[in-house]
Design a protein around this motif. Sequence first.
Motif, PDB file in Angstrom:
ATOM      1  N   TRP A  31       0.837  -1.194   0.000  1.00 41.58           N
ATOM      2  CA  TRP A  31       0.000   0.000   0.000  1.00 41.58           C
ATOM      3  C   TRP A  31       0.877   1.252   0.000  1.00 41.58           C
ATOM      4  O   TRP A  31       0.673   2.174  -0.774  1.00 41.58           O
ATOM      5  CB  TRP A  31      -0.929   0.023   1.216  1.00 41.58           C
ATOM      6  CG  TRP A  31      -1.738   1.283   1.268  1.00 41.58           C
ATOM      7  CD1 TRP A  31      -1.352   2.479   1.804  1.00 41.58           C
ATOM      8  CD2 TRP A  31      -3.037   1.496   0.708  1.00 41.58           C
ATOM      9  NE1 TRP A  31      -2.332   3.415   1.620  1.00 41.58           N
ATOM     10  CE2 TRP A  31      -3.376   2.853   0.953  1.00 41.58           C
ATOM     11  CE3 TRP A  31      -3.944   0.667   0.031  1.00 41.58           C
ATOM     12  CZ2 TRP A  31      -4.594   3.391   0.536  1.00 41.58           C
ATOM     13  CZ3 TRP A  31      -5.160   1.223  -0.369  1.00 41.58           C
ATOM     14  CH2 TRP A  31      -5.464   2.562  -0.122  1.00 41.58           C
ATOM     15  N   CYS A  35       0.367   3.195  -3.267  1.00 47.88           N
ATOM     16  CA  CYS A  35      -0.751   4.120  -3.053  1.00 47.88           C
ATOM     17  C   CYS A  35      -0.378   5.256  -2.109  1.00 47.88           C
ATOM     18  O   CYS A  35      -0.970   6.334  -2.160  1.00 47.88           O
ATOM     19  CB  CYS A  35      -1.958   3.396  -2.469  1.00 47.88           C
ATOM     20  SG  CYS A  35      -2.247   1.741  -3.135  1.00 47.88           S
ATOM     21  N   SER A  37       2.074   7.339  -1.712  1.00 48.58           N
ATOM     22  CA  SER A  37       2.645   8.627  -2.113  1.00 48.58           C
ATOM     23  C   SER A  37       1.550   9.664  -2.335  1.00 48.58           C
ATOM     24  O   SER A  37       1.785  10.855  -2.187  1.00 48.58           O
ATOM     25  CB  SER A  37       3.497   8.474  -3.367  1.00 48.58           C
ATOM     26  OG  SER A  37       2.722   7.939  -4.415  1.00 48.58           O
ATOM     27  N   CYS A  38       0.378   9.230  -2.694  1.00 52.37           N
ATOM     28  CA  CYS A  38      -0.739  10.169  -2.890  1.00 52.37           C
ATOM     29  C   CYS A  38      -1.764  10.068  -1.754  1.00 52.37           C
ATOM     30  O   CYS A  38      -2.186  11.062  -1.204  1.00 52.37           O
ATOM     31  CB  CYS A  38      -1.437   9.889  -4.213  1.00 52.37           C
ATOM     32  SG  CYS A  38      -0.379  10.153  -5.640  1.00 52.37           S
ATOM     33  N   HIS A  39      -2.187   8.839  -1.465  1.00 52.83           N
ATOM     34  CA  HIS A  39      -3.257   8.655  -0.463  1.00 52.83           C
ATOM     35  C   HIS A  39      -2.744   8.634   0.975  1.00 52.83           C
ATOM     36  O   HIS A  39      -3.535   8.696   1.902  1.00 52.83           O
ATOM     37  CB  HIS A  39      -4.024   7.360  -0.754  1.00 52.83           C
ATOM     38  CG  HIS A  39      -4.814   7.423  -2.028  1.00 52.83           C
ATOM     39  ND1 HIS A  39      -6.037   8.041  -2.115  1.00 52.83           N
ATOM     40  CD2 HIS A  39      -4.536   6.981  -3.275  1.00 52.83           C
ATOM     41  CE1 HIS A  39      -6.492   7.957  -3.366  1.00 52.83           C
ATOM     42  NE2 HIS A  39      -5.596   7.323  -4.096  1.00 52.83           N
ATOM     43  N   PHE A  67     -17.667   4.206  -2.204  1.00 51.52           N
ATOM     44  CA  PHE A  67     -16.880   3.361  -3.090  1.00 51.52           C
ATOM     45  C   PHE A  67     -17.023   1.879  -2.742  1.00 51.52           C
ATOM     46  O   PHE A  67     -16.557   1.414  -1.711  1.00 51.52           O
ATOM     47  CB  PHE A  67     -15.421   3.805  -3.086  1.00 51.52           C
ATOM     48  CG  PHE A  67     -15.257   5.187  -3.644  1.00 51.52           C
ATOM     49  CD1 PHE A  67     -15.325   5.397  -5.018  1.00 51.52           C
ATOM     50  CD2 PHE A  67     -15.106   6.285  -2.812  1.00 51.52           C
ATOM     51  CE1 PHE A  67     -15.220   6.670  -5.553  1.00 51.52           C
ATOM     52  CE2 PHE A  67     -15.005   7.573  -3.336  1.00 51.52           C
ATOM     53  CZ  PHE A  67     -15.055   7.763  -4.707  1.00 51.52           C
ATOM     54  N   LYS A  71     -15.827  -0.766  -7.405  1.00 48.00           N
ATOM     55  CA  LYS A  71     -15.383   0.551  -7.848  1.00 48.00           C
ATOM     56  C   LYS A  71     -13.905   0.768  -7.491  1.00 48.00           C
ATOM     57  O   LYS A  71     -13.131   1.318  -8.279  1.00 48.00           O
ATOM     58  CB  LYS A  71     -16.277   1.615  -7.189  1.00 48.00           C
ATOM     59  CG  LYS A  71     -15.902   3.036  -7.499  1.00 48.00           C
ATOM     60  CD  LYS A  71     -16.371   3.462  -8.875  1.00 48.00           C
ATOM     61  CE  LYS A  71     -15.714   4.800  -9.230  1.00 48.00           C
ATOM     62  NZ  LYS A  71     -15.565   5.035 -10.637  1.00 48.00           N
ATOM     63  N   ILE A  72     -13.521   0.314  -6.302  1.00 50.35           N
ATOM     64  CA  ILE A  72     -12.123   0.462  -5.892  1.00 50.35           C
ATOM     65  C   ILE A  72     -11.225  -0.352  -6.829  1.00 50.35           C
ATOM     66  O   ILE A  72     -10.205   0.124  -7.319  1.00 50.35           O
ATOM     67  CB  ILE A  72     -11.926   0.012  -4.415  1.00 50.35           C
ATOM     68  CG1 ILE A  72     -12.761   0.887  -3.472  1.00 50.35           C
ATOM     69  CG2 ILE A  72     -10.446   0.089  -4.024  1.00 50.35           C
ATOM     70  CD1 ILE A  72     -12.739   0.442  -2.012  1.00 50.35           C
ATOM     71  N   ILE A  80      -7.148   7.061 -13.001  1.00 49.88           N
ATOM     72  CA  ILE A  80      -8.008   8.243 -13.076  1.00 49.88           C
ATOM     73  C   ILE A  80      -7.279   9.330 -13.850  1.00 49.88           C
ATOM     74  O   ILE A  80      -6.079   9.503 -13.697  1.00 49.88           O
ATOM     75  CB  ILE A  80      -8.311   8.787 -11.664  1.00 49.88           C
ATOM     76  CG1 ILE A  80      -9.203   7.825 -10.879  1.00 49.88           C
ATOM     77  CG2 ILE A  80      -8.972  10.165 -11.728  1.00 49.88           C
ATOM     78  CD1 ILE A  80      -9.451   8.250  -9.442  1.00 49.88           C
ATOM     79  N   LEU A  94      -3.059   0.428 -12.891  1.00 48.26           N
ATOM     80  CA  LEU A  94      -2.076  -0.569 -12.437  1.00 48.26           C
ATOM     81  C   LEU A  94      -2.418  -1.982 -12.880  1.00 48.26           C
ATOM     82  O   LEU A  94      -1.864  -2.947 -12.377  1.00 48.26           O
ATOM     83  CB  LEU A  94      -1.952  -0.519 -10.908  1.00 48.26           C
ATOM     84  CG  LEU A  94      -1.350   0.755 -10.322  1.00 48.26           C
ATOM     85  CD1 LEU A  94      -1.393   0.718  -8.796  1.00 48.26           C
ATOM     86  CD2 LEU A  94       0.087   0.964 -10.794  1.00 48.26           C
TER      87      LEU A  94
HETATM   88  C1  HEC Z   1      -0.245   9.522  -8.334  1.00 48.30           C
HETATM   89  C2  HEC Z   1      -1.116   9.619  -7.179  1.00 48.30           C
HETATM   90  C3  HEC Z   1      -1.986   8.423  -6.829  1.00 48.30           C
HETATM   91  C4  HEC Z   1      -1.588   7.140  -6.534  1.00 48.30           C
HETATM   92  C5  HEC Z   1      -0.172   6.595  -6.485  1.00 48.30           C
HETATM   93  C6  HEC Z   1      -2.787   6.411  -6.218  1.00 48.30           C
HETATM   94  N1  HEC Z   1      -3.893   7.223  -6.338  1.00 48.30           N
HETATM   95 FE1  HEC Z   1      -5.810   6.699  -5.952  1.00 48.30          FE
HETATM   96  N2  HEC Z   1      -6.441   8.562  -6.462  1.00 48.30           N
HETATM   97  C7  HEC Z   1      -5.611   9.599  -6.853  1.00 48.30           C
HETATM   98  C8  HEC Z   1      -6.425  10.761  -7.151  1.00 48.30           C
HETATM   99  C9  HEC Z   1      -5.893  12.113  -7.609  1.00 48.30           C
HETATM  100  C10 HEC Z   1      -7.770  10.387  -6.943  1.00 48.30           C
HETATM  101  C11 HEC Z   1      -9.022  11.249  -7.142  1.00 48.30           C
HETATM  102  C12 HEC Z   1      -9.326  12.053  -5.916  1.00 48.30           C
HETATM  103  C13 HEC Z   1     -10.107  11.279  -4.913  1.00 48.30           C
HETATM  104  O1  HEC Z   1     -11.147  10.711  -5.287  1.00 48.30           O
HETATM  105  O2  HEC Z   1      -9.723  11.221  -3.749  1.00 48.30           O
HETATM  106  C14 HEC Z   1      -7.732   9.004  -6.488  1.00 48.30           C
HETATM  107  C15 HEC Z   1      -8.866   8.271  -6.175  1.00 48.30           C
HETATM  108  C16 HEC Z   1      -8.870   6.975  -5.766  1.00 48.30           C
HETATM  109  C17 HEC Z   1     -10.054   6.214  -5.447  1.00 48.30           C
HETATM  110  C18 HEC Z   1     -11.489   6.737  -5.535  1.00 48.30           C
HETATM  111  C19 HEC Z   1     -11.993   6.666  -6.946  1.00 48.30           C
HETATM  112  C20 HEC Z   1     -12.597   7.937  -7.435  1.00 48.30           C
HETATM  113  O3  HEC Z   1     -13.227   7.866  -8.493  1.00 48.30           O
HETATM  114  O4  HEC Z   1     -12.434   8.993  -6.831  1.00 48.30           O
HETATM  115  C21 HEC Z   1      -9.643   4.978  -5.067  1.00 48.30           C
HETATM  116  C22 HEC Z   1     -10.521   3.799  -4.691  1.00 48.30           C
HETATM  117  C23 HEC Z   1      -8.202   4.968  -5.139  1.00 48.30           C
HETATM  118  N3  HEC Z   1      -7.760   6.187  -5.561  1.00 48.30           N
HETATM  119  C24 HEC Z   1      -7.418   3.898  -4.798  1.00 48.30           C
HETATM  120  C25 HEC Z   1      -6.037   3.870  -4.928  1.00 48.30           C
HETATM  121  C26 HEC Z   1      -5.236   2.701  -4.608  1.00 48.30           C
HETATM  122  C27 HEC Z   1      -5.752   1.413  -4.026  1.00 48.30           C
HETATM  123  C28 HEC Z   1      -3.950   3.022  -4.935  1.00 48.30           C
HETATM  124  C29 HEC Z   1      -2.733   2.107  -4.873  1.00 48.30           C
HETATM  125  C30 HEC Z   1      -2.825   0.921  -5.719  1.00 48.30           C
HETATM  126  C31 HEC Z   1      -3.947   4.392  -5.435  1.00 48.30           C
HETATM  127  N4  HEC Z   1      -5.237   4.860  -5.411  1.00 48.30           N
HETATM  128  C32 HEC Z   1      -2.820   5.072  -5.855  1.00 48.30           C
HETATM  129  C33 HEC Z   1      -4.241   9.574  -6.940  1.00 48.30           C
HETATM  130  C34 HEC Z   1      -3.433   8.463  -6.705  1.00 48.30           C
END
Ligand code: HEC
Length: 116
Positions: A31, A35, A37-39, A67, A71-72, A80, A94
């Motif tokens: 994770w 994930c 680095s952003c979340h 979600f 959806k996840i 996205i 991914l």
């Molecule tokens: C480069 C940055 C980045 C990384 C790395 C990243 N995400 Fe995201 N993710 C985002 C952004 C920007 C959004 C849209 C904003 C939000 O909904 O919070 C998002 C939204 C989501 C959503 C909600 C979907 C939606 O439509 O809003 C999920 C579920 C999610 N991420 C899961 C993950 C998971 C699991 C990982 C690791 C495998 C991951 N993300 C890695 C940037 C990232």
Amino acid sequence: MKKLGLTLIAVGALWATNSFAGDDEKLARMWKSKCGSCHGADGKGETKQGKKMGIADMTTAAWQKEFTDEKIKETIMKGISREKNGKQQDMDPLEKELDAAQIDQLVKFARSLAKK
Ligand code: HEC
């Protein structure tokens, strides 16, 4: 000398727990690297990227409700690229990098972030 022996045993035990890290720990590491680095490691999105892109707090009941597992999963696979509230939101797809089991594990982890 006795003390040194005990220290060595303690260090050895620590090393053993680390190298045979449990699945939970491995999952947390995946994770963090894929994930986090952003979340954020805690899913709250309080990272530099998170602030820039307006990332939501995954730990809230509202997020967890909005979600579904499906959806996840779909988001992890397809990523996205969109604009929301004037912010460009990008997340890499991914599906080529992770297998189905890993994606399922990450969904499970996202669920475990819910506030207790
Ligand atoms: C480069 C940055 C980045 C990384 C790395 C990243 N995400 Fe995201 N993710 C985002 C952004 C920007 C959004 C849209 C904003 C939000 O909904 O919070 C998002 C939204 C989501 C959503 C909600 C979907 C939606 O439509 O809003 C999920 C579920 C999610 N991420 C899961 C993950 C998971 C699991 C990982 C690791 C495998 C991951 N993300 C890695 C940037 C990232």
